[in-house]
Design a protein around this motif. Sequence first.
Motif, PDB file in Angstrom:
ATOM      1  N   LEU A  59       0.840  -1.197   0.000  1.00 40.26           N
ATOM      2  CA  LEU A  59       0.000   0.000   0.000  1.00 40.26           C
ATOM      3  C   LEU A  59       0.875   1.248   0.000  1.00 40.26           C
ATOM      4  N   SER A  60       0.625   2.155  -0.952  1.00 44.02           N
ATOM      5  CA  SER A  60       1.388   3.398  -1.071  1.00 44.02           C
ATOM      6  C   SER A  60       0.554   4.556  -0.546  1.00 44.02           C
ATOM      7  N   ILE A  61       1.128   5.323   0.377  1.00 41.48           N
ATOM      8  CA  ILE A  61       0.396   6.413   1.028  1.00 41.48           C
ATOM      9  C   ILE A  61       1.190   7.705   0.878  1.00 41.48           C
ATOM     10  N   PRO A  62       0.659   8.691   0.134  1.00 44.55           N
ATOM     11  CA  PRO A  62       1.366   9.957  -0.067  1.00 44.55           C
ATOM     12  C   PRO A  62       0.932  11.015   0.953  1.00 44.55           C
ATOM     13  N   ASP A  63       1.748  12.075   1.047  1.00 46.30           N
ATOM     14  CA  ASP A  63       1.385  13.281   1.800  1.00 46.30           C
ATOM     15  C   ASP A  63       1.429  13.052   3.306  1.00 46.30           C
ATOM     16  N   SER A  64       2.096  13.958   4.016  1.00 46.19           N
ATOM     17  CA  SER A  64       2.294  13.753   5.455  1.00 46.19           C
ATOM     18  C   SER A  64       0.988  13.721   6.233  1.00 46.19           C
ATOM     19  N   THR A  65       0.012  14.529   5.835  1.00 47.73           N
ATOM     20  CA  THR A  65      -1.271  14.525   6.540  1.00 47.73           C
ATOM     21  C   THR A  65      -1.989  13.202   6.346  1.00 47.73           C
ATOM     22  N   VAL A  66      -2.018  12.719   5.109  1.00 47.53           N
ATOM     23  CA  VAL A  66      -2.678  11.443   4.802  1.00 47.53           C
ATOM     24  C   VAL A  66      -1.962  10.299   5.521  1.00 47.53           C
ATOM     25  N   ILE A  67      -0.630  10.338   5.504  1.00 46.66           N
ATOM     26  CA  ILE A  67       0.140   9.283   6.167  1.00 46.66           C
ATOM     27  C   ILE A  67      -0.158   9.256   7.660  1.00 46.66           C
ATOM     28  N   CYS A  68      -0.142  10.418   8.300  1.00 42.44           N
ATOM     29  CA  CYS A  68      -0.363  10.453   9.750  1.00 42.44           C
ATOM     30  C   CYS A  68      -1.774  10.025  10.122  1.00 42.44           C
ATOM     31  N   GLU A  69      -2.758  10.395   9.306  1.00 43.47           N
ATOM     32  CA  GLU A  69      -4.124   9.941   9.546  1.00 43.47           C
ATOM     33  C   GLU A  69      -4.210   8.426   9.390  1.00 43.47           C
ATOM     34  N   TYR A  70      -3.554   7.904   8.357  1.00 44.07           N
ATOM     35  CA  TYR A  70      -3.536   6.460   8.139  1.00 44.07           C
ATOM     36  C   TYR A  70      -2.898   5.740   9.324  1.00 44.07           C
ATOM     37  N   LEU A  71      -1.761   6.235   9.768  1.00 42.65           N
ATOM     38  CA  LEU A  71      -1.063   5.589  10.886  1.00 42.65           C
ATOM     39  C   LEU A  71      -1.900   5.609  12.151  1.00 42.65           C
ATOM     40  N   GLU A  72      -2.664   6.659  12.349  1.00 46.79           N
ATOM     41  CA  GLU A  72      -3.522   6.732  13.535  1.00 46.79           C
ATOM     42  C   GLU A  72      -4.636   5.692  13.470  1.00 46.79           C
ATOM     43  N   GLU A  73      -5.178   5.484  12.283  1.00 50.54           N
ATOM     44  CA  GLU A  73      -6.250   4.503  12.128  1.00 50.54           C
ATOM     45  C   GLU A  73      -5.717   3.071  12.139  1.00 50.54           C
ATOM     46  N   ALA A  74      -4.578   2.858  11.484  1.00 50.13           N
ATOM     47  CA  ALA A  74      -4.039   1.494  11.349  1.00 50.13           C
ATOM     48  C   ALA A  74      -3.332   1.017  12.607  1.00 50.13           C
ATOM     49  N   TYR A  75      -2.746   1.961  13.356  1.00 46.42           N
ATOM     50  CA  TYR A  75      -1.955   1.595  14.539  1.00 46.42           C
ATOM     51  C   TYR A  75      -2.356   2.495  15.716  1.00 46.42           C
ATOM     52  N   PRO A  76      -3.539   2.246  16.280  1.00 47.94           N
ATOM     53  CA  PRO A  76      -4.101   3.147  17.293  1.00 47.94           C
ATOM     54  C   PRO A  76      -3.567   2.949  18.713  1.00 47.94           C
ATOM     55  N   ASP A  77      -2.675   1.982  18.916  1.00 45.11           N
ATOM     56  CA  ASP A  77      -2.233   1.680  20.279  1.00 45.11           C
ATOM     57  C   ASP A  77      -1.506   2.857  20.937  1.00 45.11           C
ATOM     58  N   THR A  78      -0.833   3.668  20.142  1.00 43.24           N
ATOM     59  CA  THR A  78      -0.200   4.885  20.654  1.00 43.24           C
ATOM     60  C   THR A  78      -0.900   6.066  19.997  1.00 43.24           C
ATOM     61  N   PRO A  79      -1.979   6.554  20.606  1.00 47.56           N
ATOM     62  CA  PRO A  79      -2.770   7.612  19.971  1.00 47.56           C
ATOM     63  C   PRO A  79      -2.040   8.955  19.978  1.00 47.56           C
ATOM     64  N   LEU A  80      -2.071   9.627  18.837  1.00 48.26           N
ATOM     65  CA  LEU A  80      -1.394  10.919  18.712  1.00 48.26           C
ATOM     66  C   LEU A  80      -2.310  12.003  18.148  1.00 48.26           C
ATOM     67  N   LEU A  81      -3.617  11.730  18.147  1.00 47.46           N
ATOM     68  CA  LEU A  81      -4.577  12.721  17.659  1.00 47.46           C
ATOM     69  C   LEU A  81      -5.506  13.229  18.757  1.00 47.46           C
ATOM     70  N   GLY A  82      -5.234  12.888  20.002  1.00 49.58           N
ATOM     71  CA  GLY A  82      -6.124  13.304  21.080  1.00 49.58           C
ATOM     72  C   GLY A  82      -7.158  12.234  21.373  1.00 49.58           C
ATOM     73  N   ARG A  83      -7.763  12.347  22.548  1.00 52.52           N
ATOM     74  CA  ARG A  83      -8.700  11.310  22.981  1.00 52.52           C
ATOM     75  C   ARG A  83     -10.156  11.732  22.899  1.00 52.52           C
ATOM     76  N   THR A  84     -10.427  13.016  23.008  1.00 59.38           N
ATOM     77  CA  THR A  84     -11.801  13.509  22.888  1.00 59.38           C
ATOM     78  C   THR A  84     -11.952  14.221  21.548  1.00 59.38           C
ATOM     79  N   LEU A  85     -13.211  14.474  21.166  1.00 62.43           N
ATOM     80  CA  LEU A  85     -13.451  15.190  19.914  1.00 62.43           C
ATOM     81  C   LEU A  85     -12.802  16.569  19.935  1.00 62.43           C
ATOM     82  N   ALA A  86     -12.933  17.263  21.064  1.00 60.28           N
ATOM     83  CA  ALA A  86     -12.352  18.604  21.171  1.00 60.28           C
ATOM     84  C   ALA A  86     -10.828  18.554  21.050  1.00 60.28           C
ATOM     85  N   GLU A  87     -10.207  17.561  21.683  1.00 57.04           N
ATOM     86  CA  GLU A  87      -8.751  17.435  21.587  1.00 57.04           C
ATOM     87  C   GLU A  87      -8.327  17.139  20.156  1.00 57.04           C
TER      88      GLU A  87
END
Length: 222
Positions: A59-87
């Motif tokens: 799987l090829s994933i371009p763009d830093s924003t797309v990559i980071c979103e993908y990594l958050e969804e694919a590997y959620p054990d270390t969350p880096l996008l915040g825990r609540t909607l507001a965060e």
Amino acid sequence: MRILHHFPLSPFSRKVRLVLSEKRLPFELKIEKVWERRPEFLDLNPAGTVPMLVEENGLSIPDSTVICEYLEEAYPDTPLLGRTLAERVEVRRLTAWFDGKFHHEVTRNLVGEKYLKRLMGRGNPDATAMRAGYTNIRYHLDYIGWLAETRKWLAGPSLSQADFAAAAQLSVLDYIGDVDWSLSPPTKEWYAKVKSRPCFRSLLNDRVTGMNPPEHYGDLDF
């Protein structure tokens, strides 16, 4: 092994490297000189930009924003996008701020003019752009300092992609000696905290041909 196509002084590549390392995901680095427009790389990413992540399954994933979103969804054990909607809103807001506004007003005007322009054979640095970069960085350092003084991490109570987006931009500028850390002690203290994390080690070991960083670049207690 997953592969990250990158360029050492690309802050967007550095952001992804920090996220991958913080999530403890092994990866191999491949330097891509995007101005050469290699056909093999354009087949992977027609936009011809870095970073570009290729997963072990192809799987090829371009763009830093797309990559980071993908990594958050694919590997959620270390969350880096915040825990609540507001965060999560605040993390995304600040990440966009550093990827967009900071890069446009500061990094592009300094790293782009002083280093990348020469590397790509695009003429001499634009003195007007550089003056704008030096002026703008003061305001951004003040803003980062305010965030650091009022929160545990830039976006709130937890380390997040926002911290890595900011640190990636600053690390590139610090490599070329263009951050006056005395302008904002709170920013310096926050950066030292991020810089001391294990995920930062490979960035501090980076060296680019023809340019060595200042002595404090790799110093965790600078």
